[in-house]
Design an enzyme around this catalytic site. Structure first.
Site, PDB file in Angstrom:
ATOM      1  N   ASP A  34       0.829  -1.202   0.000  1.00  0.00           N
ATOM      2  CA  ASP A  34       0.000   0.000   0.000  1.00  0.00           C
ATOM      3  C   ASP A  34       0.872   1.264   0.000  1.00  0.00           C
ATOM      4  O   ASP A  34       1.997   1.241   0.501  1.00  0.00           O
ATOM      5  CB  ASP A  34      -0.891  -0.028   1.253  1.00  0.00           C
ATOM      6  CG  ASP A  34      -2.061   0.925   1.146  1.00  0.00           C
ATOM      7  OD1 ASP A  34      -2.269   1.519   0.070  1.00  0.00           O
ATOM      8  OD2 ASP A  34      -2.774   1.090   2.152  1.00  0.00           O
ATOM      9  N   HIS A  51       2.795   3.555  -8.917  1.00  0.00           N
ATOM     10  CA  HIS A  51       2.577   2.134  -9.236  1.00  0.00           C
ATOM     11  C   HIS A  51       3.785   1.561  -9.984  1.00  0.00           C
ATOM     12  O   HIS A  51       4.183   0.417  -9.764  1.00  0.00           O
ATOM     13  CB  HIS A  51       1.306   1.959 -10.068  1.00  0.00           C
ATOM     14  CG  HIS A  51       0.057   2.306  -9.308  1.00  0.00           C
ATOM     15  ND1 HIS A  51      -0.179   1.874  -8.026  1.00  0.00           N
ATOM     16  CD2 HIS A  51      -1.032   3.064  -9.648  1.00  0.00           C
ATOM     17  CE1 HIS A  51      -1.345   2.329  -7.602  1.00  0.00           C
ATOM     18  NE2 HIS A  51      -1.886   3.062  -8.568  1.00  0.00           N
ATOM     19  N   LEU A 145      11.438 -19.878  -4.860  1.00  0.00           N
ATOM     20  CA  LEU A 145      10.344 -19.086  -4.292  1.00  0.00           C
ATOM     21  C   LEU A 145       9.081 -19.126  -5.174  1.00  0.00           C
ATOM     22  O   LEU A 145       9.182 -18.972  -6.398  1.00  0.00           O
ATOM     23  CB  LEU A 145      10.806 -17.620  -4.182  1.00  0.00           C
ATOM     24  CG  LEU A 145       9.746 -16.629  -3.722  1.00  0.00           C
ATOM     25  CD1 LEU A 145       9.596 -16.666  -2.204  1.00  0.00           C
ATOM     26  CD2 LEU A 145      10.086 -15.210  -4.174  1.00  0.00           C
ATOM     27  N   ARG A 202       1.934  -5.070   6.062  1.00  0.00           N
ATOM     28  CA  ARG A 202       1.204  -4.033   5.315  1.00  0.00           C
ATOM     29  C   ARG A 202       2.006  -2.742   5.409  1.00  0.00           C
ATOM     30  O   ARG A 202       2.392  -2.316   6.501  1.00  0.00           O
ATOM     31  CB  ARG A 202      -0.209  -3.810   5.858  1.00  0.00           C
ATOM     32  CG  ARG A 202      -0.928  -2.754   5.004  1.00  0.00           C
ATOM     33  CD  ARG A 202      -2.400  -2.612   5.293  1.00  0.00           C
ATOM     34  NE  ARG A 202      -3.002  -1.710   4.300  1.00  0.00           N
ATOM     35  CZ  ARG A 202      -4.221  -1.789   3.837  1.00  0.00           C
ATOM     36  NH1 ARG A 202      -5.029  -2.726   4.260  1.00  0.00           N
ATOM     37  NH2 ARG A 202      -4.666  -0.921   2.940  1.00  0.00           N
TER      38      ARG A 202
HETATM   39  C1  FPP Z   1      -2.129   0.289  -3.267  1.00  0.00           C
HETATM   40  O1  FPP Z   1      -1.580   1.569  -3.157  1.00  0.00           O
HETATM   41  C2  FPP Z   1      -1.503  -0.388  -4.377  1.00  0.00           C
HETATM   42  C3  FPP Z   1      -2.148  -0.947  -5.433  1.00  0.00           C
HETATM   43  C4  FPP Z   1      -3.624  -0.946  -5.568  1.00  0.00           C
HETATM   44  C5  FPP Z   1      -1.396  -1.560  -6.536  1.00  0.00           C
HETATM   45  C6  FPP Z   1      -0.252  -2.372  -6.107  1.00  0.00           C
HETATM   46  C7  FPP Z   1       0.533  -2.805  -7.275  1.00  0.00           C
HETATM   47  C8  FPP Z   1       1.881  -2.826  -7.319  1.00  0.00           C
HETATM   48  C9  FPP Z   1       2.728  -2.436  -6.179  1.00  0.00           C
HETATM   49  C10 FPP Z   1       2.604  -3.299  -8.508  1.00  0.00           C
HETATM   50  C11 FPP Z   1       2.140  -4.649  -8.900  1.00  0.00           C
HETATM   51  C12 FPP Z   1       3.139  -5.414  -9.552  1.00  0.00           C
HETATM   52  C13 FPP Z   1       2.890  -6.526 -10.233  1.00  0.00           C
HETATM   53  C14 FPP Z   1       3.983  -7.421 -10.507  1.00  0.00           C
HETATM   54  C15 FPP Z   1       1.553  -6.889 -10.708  1.00  0.00           C
HETATM   55  P1  FPP Z   1      -2.502   2.835  -3.416  1.00  0.00           P
HETATM   56  O2  FPP Z   1      -2.458   3.165  -4.843  1.00  0.00           O
HETATM   57  O3  FPP Z   1      -3.862   2.566  -2.880  1.00  0.00           O
HETATM   58  O4  FPP Z   1      -1.758   3.900  -2.575  1.00  0.00           O
HETATM   59  P2  FPP Z   1      -2.433   5.125  -1.776  1.00  0.00           P
HETATM   60  O5  FPP Z   1      -3.250   4.489  -0.673  1.00  0.00           O
HETATM   61  O6  FPP Z   1      -1.255   5.873  -1.272  1.00  0.00           O
HETATM   62  O7  FPP Z   1      -3.274   5.885  -2.744  1.00  0.00           O
END
Ligand code: FPP
Length: 255
Positions: A34, A51, A145, A202
């Site tokens: 997150d 992202h 892994l 988390r």
């Molecule tokens: C939450 O942070 C994150 C997500 C919804 C996307 C997580 C995805 C990645 C870290 C990359 C994925 C990689 C692969 C290999 C598929 P948020 O956007 O909700 O953050 P915020 O709460 O600060 O807005």
């Protein structure tokens, strides 16, 4: 005085050993990644830049997990609720697996990583599905892994699907209700072949589960950090592993 002094020194030495070594490695670590959006906002960047950076951090943390011989790393990449985000962001998040695998699949293959996915694959756009299916196929014989990507995953929908499948099997006389126990329920979940997570991390300071692995986390140890996912470093991961090995896991029993 001397008698007191030496035990004190020994104790210090022991503590310093405990602090620097990791002897108890969790088999399965699950991470709610997150804070990508806030990481980007802090830098005056668009959310998708967060992202992208988060995607690159997945590779770094996979390397650390592999080095510590963790067996399964489950990463929450997209929840069944994330479809509510603006179209442009959803589109970008759906491109990420493809982008991640284009860049990193050759390395992951060399590093003996096995890619798996949990979640509703059939609802993903074709390009996302294809990229993941190809990676699963290309790494299916790897023995290192397991990188388990939770994509379009929601624990409640997983539980609803499990209940439906069990009901169908009972209806078809393939299952008797007396056979339903915890092990059988487990067998109907996406994670049936995996051990339950030992450690849940988390990032970003939020303290909630957000519909992640509700059944599987029953006896998991939780660890929270304020770091945003793109900035979650090897050092912090090791902190989490150190904290984990100090936990006394009793599973409701006594030590
Ligand atoms: C939450 O942070 C994150 C997500 C919804 C996307 C997580 C995805 C990645 C870290 C990359 C994925 C990689 C692969 C290999 C598929 P948020 O956007 O909700 O953050 P915020 O709460 O600060 O807005």
């Amino acid at each position: 005085m001397a008698i007191n002094f030496w035990p004190f020194m020994n104790k210090n030495k022991l503590i310093s050993n405990e602090d620097n070594q990791i002897n108890i490695i969790p088999n399965h670590v699950a991470i709610i990644m997150d804070g990508n959006g806030r990481w980007a906002k802090q830098r005056g960047l668009p959310r998708i830049a967060g992202h992208k950076q988060g995607m690159d951090n997945v590779k770094r943390i996979v390397e650390v997990a592999n080095a510590y011989q963790i067996k399964v790393l489950t990463l929450y990449a997209f929840s069944t609720e994330n479809w509510k985000r603006p179209d442009q962001e959803v589109k970008y998040l759906m491109k990420l697996p493809q982008e991640f695998l284009n860049v990193y699949l050759p390395d992951l293959i060399k590093e003996n990583v096995k890619i798996e996915m949990i979640g509703q694959m059939d609802q993903l756009p074709p390009h996302t599905k294809e990229a993941i299916t190809k990676a699963i196929d290309k790494t299916k014989h790897n023995t290192g892994l397991i990188l388990n990507i939770a994509m379009n995953y929601g624990s409640r929908s997983e539980i609803v699907n499990m209940v439906k499948s069990i009901a169908e099997d009972v209806h078809m006389n393939q299952l008797d209700p007396s056979q339903i126990d915890e092990q059988l329920v487990n067998n109907y979940l996406y994670t049936s072949h995996l051990p339950d997570p030992d450690l849940l991390i988390r990032t970003s300071g939020e303290i909630r589960l957000s519909n992640f692995l509700l059944w599987q986390l029953a006896y998991t140890e939780f660890w929270f950090t304020d770091a945003y996912w793109p900035a979650f470093s090897e050092k912090e991961f090791v902190e989490a592993l150190k904290a984990f090995q100090k936990r006394k896991r009793r599973y409701g029993g006594l030590e």
